[in-house]
Design a protein around this motif. Structure first.
Motif, mmCIF file in Angstrom:
data_model
loop_
_atom_site.group_PDB
_atom_site.id
_atom_site.type_symbol
_atom_site.label_atom_id
_atom_site.label_comp_id
_atom_site.label_asym_id
_atom_site.label_seq_id
_atom_site.Cartn_x
_atom_site.Cartn_y
_atom_site.Cartn_z
ATOM 1 N N ALA A 40 -15.771 -47.963 23.263
ATOM 2 C CA ALA A 40 -15.877 -47.085 22.089
ATOM 3 C C ALA A 40 -17.317 -46.963 21.617
ATOM 4 C CB ALA A 40 -14.993 -47.615 20.966
ATOM 5 N N MET A 41 -18.092 -48.045 21.726
ATOM 6 C CA MET A 41 -19.488 -48.015 21.303
ATOM 7 C C MET A 41 -20.328 -47.083 22.188
ATOM 8 S SD MET A 41 -20.126 -49.802 18.573
ATOM 9 C CE MET A 41 -18.589 -49.077 17.981
ATOM 10 N N ILE A 42 -19.945 -46.935 23.443
ATOM 11 C CA ILE A 42 -20.639 -45.992 24.324
ATOM 12 C C ILE A 42 -20.475 -44.571 23.790
ATOM 13 C CG2 ILE A 42 -20.715 -45.020 26.651
ATOM 14 C CD1 ILE A 42 -19.844 -47.725 27.713
ATOM 15 N N PHE A 43 -19.255 -44.236 23.387
ATOM 16 C CA PHE A 43 -19.029 -42.909 22.801
ATOM 17 C C PHE A 43 -19.742 -42.787 21.454
ATOM 18 C CE2 PHE A 43 -15.481 -43.121 25.781
ATOM 19 C CZ PHE A 43 -15.514 -41.849 26.327
ATOM 20 N N TYR A 44 -19.843 -43.899 20.727
ATOM 21 C CA TYR A 44 -20.555 -43.892 19.447
ATOM 22 C C TYR A 44 -22.011 -43.469 19.641
ATOM 23 C CZ TYR A 44 -22.914 -45.871 15.336
ATOM 24 O OH TYR A 44 -23.694 -46.056 14.218
ATOM 25 N N VAL A 45 -22.648 -43.991 20.677
ATOM 26 C CA VAL A 45 -24.027 -43.596 20.980
ATOM 27 C C VAL A 45 -24.074 -42.116 21.351
ATOM 28 C CG1 VAL A 45 -25.995 -43.977 22.513
ATOM 29 C CG2 VAL A 45 -24.658 -45.923 21.707
ATOM 30 N N LEU A 46 -23.086 -41.669 22.102
ATOM 31 C CA LEU A 46 -23.044 -40.268 22.525
ATOM 32 C C LEU A 46 -22.858 -39.335 21.335
ATOM 33 C CD1 LEU A 46 -23.241 -38.812 25.237
ATOM 34 C CD2 LEU A 46 -20.744 -38.837 25.364
ATOM 35 N N VAL A 47 -22.011 -39.741 20.394
ATOM 36 C CA VAL A 47 -21.802 -38.921 19.193
ATOM 37 C C VAL A 47 -23.096 -38.813 18.392
ATOM 38 C CG1 VAL A 47 -20.608 -38.869 16.962
ATOM 39 C CG2 VAL A 47 -19.333 -39.327 19.041
ATOM 40 N N SER A 98 -12.576 -38.442 26.508
ATOM 41 C CA SER A 98 -13.461 -38.190 27.647
ATOM 42 C C SER A 98 -13.424 -36.727 28.061
ATOM 43 C CB SER A 98 -13.075 -39.080 28.832
ATOM 44 O OG SER A 98 -13.255 -40.441 28.528
ATOM 45 N N VAL A 99 -12.221 -36.159 28.122
ATOM 46 C CA VAL A 99 -12.101 -34.727 28.452
ATOM 47 C C VAL A 99 -12.821 -33.881 27.412
ATOM 48 C CG1 VAL A 99 -10.467 -32.809 28.616
ATOM 49 C CG2 VAL A 99 -9.966 -34.970 29.767
ATOM 50 N N ALA A 100 -12.659 -34.231 26.133
ATOM 51 C CA ALA A 100 -13.328 -33.479 25.075
ATOM 52 C C ALA A 100 -14.845 -33.565 25.210
ATOM 53 C CB ALA A 100 -12.885 -33.994 23.705
ATOM 54 N N VAL A 101 -15.362 -34.755 25.537
ATOM 55 C CA VAL A 101 -16.801 -34.937 25.709
ATOM 56 C C VAL A 101 -17.321 -34.116 26.880
ATOM 57 C CG1 VAL A 101 -18.505 -36.618 26.536
ATOM 58 C CG2 VAL A 101 -17.079 -37.163 24.568
ATOM 59 N N VAL A 102 -16.607 -34.142 27.994
ATOM 60 C CA VAL A 102 -17.039 -33.365 29.160
ATOM 61 C C VAL A 102 -17.009 -31.873 28.847
ATOM 62 C CG1 VAL A 102 -16.432 -32.742 31.527
ATOM 63 C CG2 VAL A 102 -16.353 -35.133 30.825
ATOM 64 N N TYR A 108 -22.867 -54.868 18.961
ATOM 65 C CA TYR A 108 -24.326 -54.953 18.917
ATOM 66 C C TYR A 108 -24.943 -54.579 20.260
ATOM 67 C CZ TYR A 108 -25.292 -57.080 14.364
ATOM 68 O OH TYR A 108 -25.464 -57.292 13.023
ATOM 69 N N PHE A 109 -24.378 -55.141 21.331
ATOM 70 C CA PHE A 109 -25.027 -55.060 22.647
ATOM 71 C C PHE A 109 -24.907 -53.677 23.271
ATOM 72 C CE2 PHE A 109 -24.776 -55.582 27.315
ATOM 73 C CZ PHE A 109 -26.055 -56.058 27.539
ATOM 74 N N PHE A 110 -23.713 -53.079 23.225
ATOM 75 C CA PHE A 110 -23.508 -51.816 23.927
ATOM 76 C C PHE A 110 -24.324 -50.659 23.345
ATOM 77 C CE2 PHE A 110 -20.342 -54.114 26.085
ATOM 78 C CZ PHE A 110 -19.920 -53.384 27.183
ATOM 79 N N PRO A 111 -24.383 -50.481 22.015
ATOM 80 C CA PRO A 111 -25.249 -49.405 21.500
ATOM 81 C C PRO A 111 -26.710 -49.587 21.888
ATOM 82 C CG PRO A 111 -23.730 -50.127 19.817
ATOM 83 C CD PRO A 111 -23.603 -51.103 20.936
ATOM 84 N N PHE A 123 -22.288 -41.804 30.707
ATOM 85 C CA PHE A 123 -21.627 -42.601 29.679
ATOM 86 C C PHE A 123 -20.112 -42.645 29.886
ATOM 87 C CE2 PHE A 123 -24.759 -42.927 25.894
ATOM 88 C CZ PHE A 123 -25.784 -43.252 26.771
ATOM 89 N N VAL A 124 -19.510 -41.505 30.203
ATOM 90 C CA VAL A 124 -18.057 -41.465 30.411
ATOM 91 C C VAL A 124 -17.665 -42.324 31.611
ATOM 92 C CG1 VAL A 124 -16.144 -39.970 31.104
ATOM 93 C CG2 VAL A 124 -17.687 -39.248 29.282
ATOM 94 N N ALA A 125 -18.442 -42.246 32.688
ATOM 95 C CA ALA A 125 -18.142 -43.055 33.878
ATOM 96 C C ALA A 125 -18.216 -44.549 33.555
ATOM 97 C CB ALA A 125 -19.107 -42.696 35.006
ATOM 98 N N CYS A 126 -19.250 -44.954 32.840
ATOM 99 C CA CYS A 126 -19.390 -46.376 32.484
ATOM 100 C C CYS A 126 -18.267 -46.816 31.544
ATOM 101 C CB CYS A 126 -20.742 -46.617 31.829
ATOM 102 S SG CYS A 126 -22.166 -46.436 32.935
#
Length: 484
Positions: A21-28, A90-94, A154-157, A188-191
């Motif tokens: 979820a934090m990966i998507f947080y960075v993307l947002v 993920s579909v929405a992000v792509v 903390y770490f993922f962002p 990001f989606v792949a990871c």
């Protein structure tokens, strides 16, 4: 009493849902660039859209929670909703970053797909946050779940911000172009998928229907209804006190984290705009150490005991640091080794102490789920999570408004504060009021709320005993036992 315990690797893997979820947080965080570069949406309008969708996110949460509580599958439900939520977001992000960007589709397409993203995000987050009360009910192990979640938060962002700005951005001329944003989204989606699969492995053993059953015989086969959700909010006293504590702390945290407040504190008053980012990176390792210590402390003293003790410590350190900022010339702090050491040390201790409160808060939410099971006979982890998220989203949406309104009061109505602006008395007092005063007020609210919070360590042991006893009464009698 025999507690339900999880293996260490199960806890570590299960909380990777938070990492995903934090990966998507960075993307947002890149959405504002995407809105402008890919869809031609003005910056001001972009902020309004993101704020409104955040409120929508909070409204959707209770509806999704009701669905998650109602459904029953022979293989459980956590993995289904975690993976389904991940797939939708993920579909929405792509669609937003790759397929629809720079195609002239406009604001309507962006808003529609972002709403789809919010639905998937809410579904995944609720299911992921349900894992804590199901993994373990051991009061000594339960805080460990929050430690792993906090470490990933903390770490993922930090890691994926580096991936975005250090590895991907230079490949596109250091500009946030449509191509750069598209490549970032795909990576990001792949990871995130890898971490999502690991999270599902972590909950596989406990994701079983028997771990989601109610204990009230008259309600054993009854569906969770809106009335159950209302009774939780209206009649569960500890939950209401937990909401007050969380809301006050969250508002202070959101306001303090606004970029404009950072500009006032680090850029104008201290004269080094990069200092805030540097301190944030420096605080990660001590924060993890404090989180581990906080888990042990919470396991020994209970979530209430840890919250009260360390909130007092946070309060004292914040008052000390605010007094320090008022008693010295902040422009001279970075030019004096003793002043720099004092400021850095107290600031890092304050962040670490707040980390212990965060760990205790995570354990407290799981305690409330078990208390509700004992109180009403209904097991409502999704509902507790969604109700908290609703308050969290509303508070988060108000944070930027409050910060900008406060800045306007000191004269920044037409332009935003810049690091090159000269410090004034009004800037000093408003910055300290927002940076330290608001958190102090939030911690005072927490202490007041905790005065009547009855789920201390002793009471939670009794709750677990009562729940275990009532579950034992519902177990079918074995033929051999009946014959005897």
């Amino acid at each position: 009493m025999n507690y339900r315990r999880a293996r260490t690797w199960e806890i570590a893997f299960s909380q990777l849902n938070n990492g995903s979820a934090m990966i998507f947080y960075v993307l947002v965080g890149l959405m504002s660039y995407l809105q402008n570069a890919g869809y031609g949406i003005a910056v001001a309008v972009a902020g309004v859209i993101l704020t409104l969708t955040r409120v929508l996110d909070g409204v959707i949460d209770p509806l999704l929670a009701l669905v998650i509580e109602k459904v029953r599958f022979r293989f459980g439900k956590l993995r289904l909703f975690m993976l389904t939520g991940w797939a939708i977001r993920s579909v929405a992000v792509v669609m937003l970053f790759v397929w629809g960007s720079d195609k002239g589709l406009g604001a309507g397409f962006f808003v529609g797909m972002y709403v789809v993203y919010v639905i998937g995000s809410s579904m995944n987050d609720i299911a992921g946050q349900m894992t804590a009360p199901i993994l373990t009910n051991d009061p000594r192990q339960r805080p460990t779940v929050q430690v792993w979640a906090t470490v990933y938060a903390y770490f993922f962002p930090a890691l994926f911000s580096i991936v975005s700005t250090v590895l991907i951005l230079p490949r596109h001329g250091n500009e946030f172009t449509v191509e750069m944003l598209s490549e970032t989204a795909v990576v990001f989606v792949a990871c995130s998928f890898v971490f999502q699969v690991l999270a599902c492995l972590g909950v596989a053993r406990i994701d079983k229907p028997e771990n989601f059953t109610h204990i009230d015989v008259s309600k054993e086969k009854a569906e969770v209804t809106v009335r159950d959700m209302w009774n939780l909010v209206a009649d569960n006293g500890p939950f209401k006190r937990y909401l007050i504590s969380g809301a006050s702390d969250k508002l202070a945290q959101v306001v303090k984290s606004q970029a404009v407040i950072g500009t006032l504190m680090w850029g104008i008053l201290l004269g080094n705009m990069q200092l805030g980012t540097t301190l944030g990176m420096m605080a990660i390792l001590p924060g993890i150490v404090f989180a581990i210590f906080g888990a042990r402390y919470t396991g020994k003293h209970g979530s209430k005991g840890a919250t009260v003790t360390w909130t007092w410590i946070c309060l004292g350190l914040a008052v000390l640091l605010a007094a320090f900022c008022l008693s010295v010339d902040l422009q001279s702090v970075l030019g004096s080794v003793p002043l720099t050491v004092v400021f850095f040390l107290v600031y890092l201790l304050l962040n670490g102490s707040a980390m212990v409160v965060t760990v205790a808060s995570g354990a407290m939410r799981a305690d409330i789920v078990d208390y509700e099971l004992d109180r009403s006979g209904k097991f409502l982890p999704a509902t507790v999570t969604a109700a908290y998220n609703l308050v969290d989203q509303i508070i988060s949406s108000l944070g930027s408004t409050l910060a900008l309104g406060a800045v306007a009061l000191i004269g920044f109505t037409a332009v935003m504060p810049q690091p090159t602006d000269s410090p004034t008395t009004s800037i000093l007092f408003m910055t300290l009021a927002l940076f330290f005063g608001l958190p102090i007020l939030g911690w005072i609210c927490t202490l007041v709320a905790m005065r009547g919070y009855k789920l201390d360590r002793h009471e939670m042991i009794e709750v677990q005993k009562r729940v275990a006893g009532r579950k034992a009464e519902l177990e079918p009698v074995q033929p051999e036992a009946a014959l005897t």
